[in-house]
Motif scaffolding. Sequence first.
Motif, PDB file in Angstrom:
ATOM      1  N   ASN A 122       0.469  -1.056  -0.109  1.00  0.00           N
ATOM      2  CA  ASN A 122      -0.069  -0.317  -0.126  1.00  0.00           C
ATOM      3  C   ASN A 122       0.813   1.135  -0.206  1.00  0.00           C
ATOM      4  N   LEU A 123       1.126   1.708  -1.674  1.00  0.00           N
ATOM      5  CA  LEU A 123       2.232   2.936  -1.559  1.00  0.00           C
ATOM      6  C   LEU A 123       1.770   4.215  -1.006  1.00  0.00           C
ATOM      7  N   ALA A 124       0.044   4.258  -0.589  1.00  0.00           N
ATOM      8  CA  ALA A 124       0.185   5.820   0.213  1.00  0.00           C
ATOM      9  C   ALA A 124      -1.262   6.201   1.107  1.00  0.00           C
ATOM     10  N   GLU A 125      -1.181   4.506   1.668  1.00  0.00           N
ATOM     11  CA  GLU A 125      -1.702   4.559   3.512  1.00  0.00           C
ATOM     12  C   GLU A 125      -1.941   5.450   4.325  1.00  0.00           C
ATOM     13  N   TYR A 126      -0.431   6.586   4.087  1.00  0.00           N
ATOM     14  CA  TYR A 126      -0.556   7.462   5.184  1.00  0.00           C
ATOM     15  C   TYR A 126      -1.526   8.556   4.197  1.00  0.00           C
ATOM     16  N   TYR A 127      -2.235   8.791   3.136  1.00  0.00           N
ATOM     17  CA  TYR A 127      -3.351   9.547   2.771  1.00  0.00           C
ATOM     18  C   TYR A 127      -3.771   9.756   1.977  1.00  0.00           C
ATOM     19  N   THR A 128      -4.420   8.356   1.735  1.00  0.00           N
ATOM     20  CA  THR A 128      -6.024   8.055   1.374  1.00  0.00           C
ATOM     21  C   THR A 128      -6.361   6.452   1.776  1.00  0.00           C
ATOM     22  N   ASP A 129      -7.313   6.166   1.822  1.00  0.00           N
ATOM     23  CA  ASP A 129      -7.871   4.649   2.043  1.00  0.00           C
ATOM     24  C   ASP A 129      -7.814   4.074   1.273  1.00  0.00           C
ATOM     25  N   LYS A 130      -7.601   4.351  -0.144  1.00  0.00           N
ATOM     26  CA  LYS A 130      -7.227   4.016  -1.353  1.00  0.00           C
ATOM     27  C   LYS A 130      -6.395   2.188  -1.104  1.00  0.00           C
ATOM     28  N   GLN A 131      -6.371   1.332  -1.550  1.00  0.00           N
ATOM     29  CA  GLN A 131      -5.603   0.426  -0.856  1.00  0.00           C
ATOM     30  C   GLN A 131      -4.522   0.479  -3.491  1.00  0.00           C
TER      31      GLN A 131
END
Length: 456
Positions: A309-318
């Motif tokens: 999960n690249l952007a787990e700190y910015y979005t809930d999208k996997q």
Amino acid sequence: MEKIKPRTLSGFMELLPAEQAKMDKIMAALRENYSLYGFTALDTPVIESAPVLLAKGGGETEKQIYRFTKGDSDLALRFDLTVPLAKYVALNYASLAFPFRRYQIGKVYRGERAQRGRFREFYQADIDIIGDGKLDIMNEAEIPSIIYRTLISLGLTRFRIRVNNRKVLNGFYAMLGLSEKSGDIMRTVDKLDKIGKEKLRELLIGEELMLSEKDADEILGFIEISGTNSEVLAALENYRGRNELLDTGLDELGTVAKCLGAFGVPEENFAVDLTIARGLDYYTGTVYETMLLDYPEIGSVCSGGRYDNLAEYYTDKQLPGVGISIGLTRLFYVLSEQGLLSDETITAPAEVLVIPMTDSPAAAVETATFLRNKGIRTQLYCENKKFKAKMSYADKMGFPYIILLGEDEISSNRVSLKNMKSGEQEALGLETASEKILAFIAESAKVKPIKEKEKN
């Protein structure tokens, strides 16, 4: 007025023009190869909001980051290219098509102690493939071919891409009931090349890890599995059925290895290596490290892997992804130090220097314009200096060719073309001269920026 002594800060690299030309050629080769695989160029800001950049926070990253305020803004210099990518994808999710494939070559900043070959400002060259919810294993299988083609294009042949899978490792340690200690064990196993098998065994059963002799022997037997890729994969099949995560990792590792031929990677440049772990809490699938066989002390020159999960700190999208990075400044420094940068690389700012030998520069200007319209990099020398000084400039700058234009050349509608390497000088029509220079350019384009260690 007191003069300030000019200096470059420790840990920052400044290159002279000839060396910069060599660096630029390496960058151009990377861009060409990354583009060949359908990666789009990306350029994110060097300065980011510190809270955005440090979303994960803590640890060595926060200690090394260059952070400052401007007015009410809390700002920081980027310390890698992955976190800015994560922010970029989260911010522009609705506008992007997935899988999103990007490459980026840019400077990053880390306030660590400057050492030989380690810099505070340095170039990284990254590629990443980001999926939306899922990302097929074939993306992980393609990465070794990108590494292979890129290094070959630079002039390297004696290298090995070492590959493992974190699911295999995590599943193996779970199988032994050692999941809680797996991170510490992998960090210890990573020292195998430096300390040897016996010392590693001592550390495994020592006071810090306190493993049983049986578990230590099981671990040593596992990481020592070697042979051809097919032999290693066959040996790993003996562990199948003992842990579900391990089985998944074996399937993925097998897929990556079995795609080698189709992707054009020779067996000798690729090895399944069970000691490779990479970032212990970051990578979740396939991991890569690439070693120069003649210079193992350099360490990995291209590494990376699969993350969930690249952007787990910015979005809930996997947003799972896979990527690799080349520490370009450090690699360039080491190659230069070892004398491995090609001496045949054109380091002059142009292929030809046009020198007028009359009071009027009109003919020289027309000649330079003609050559530039042919796609030939051309510099016009208009300084009022003696002939010896003009030739000294041409020699020092390393121009492959010079064109001399005097009264005789102008009246006969010719130019005097001089090869600065051979010393040969010919009176030619401008069209013929340009064809000769263009042929030289085409041949020079075949020169690789890196030359390998000469074999005794």
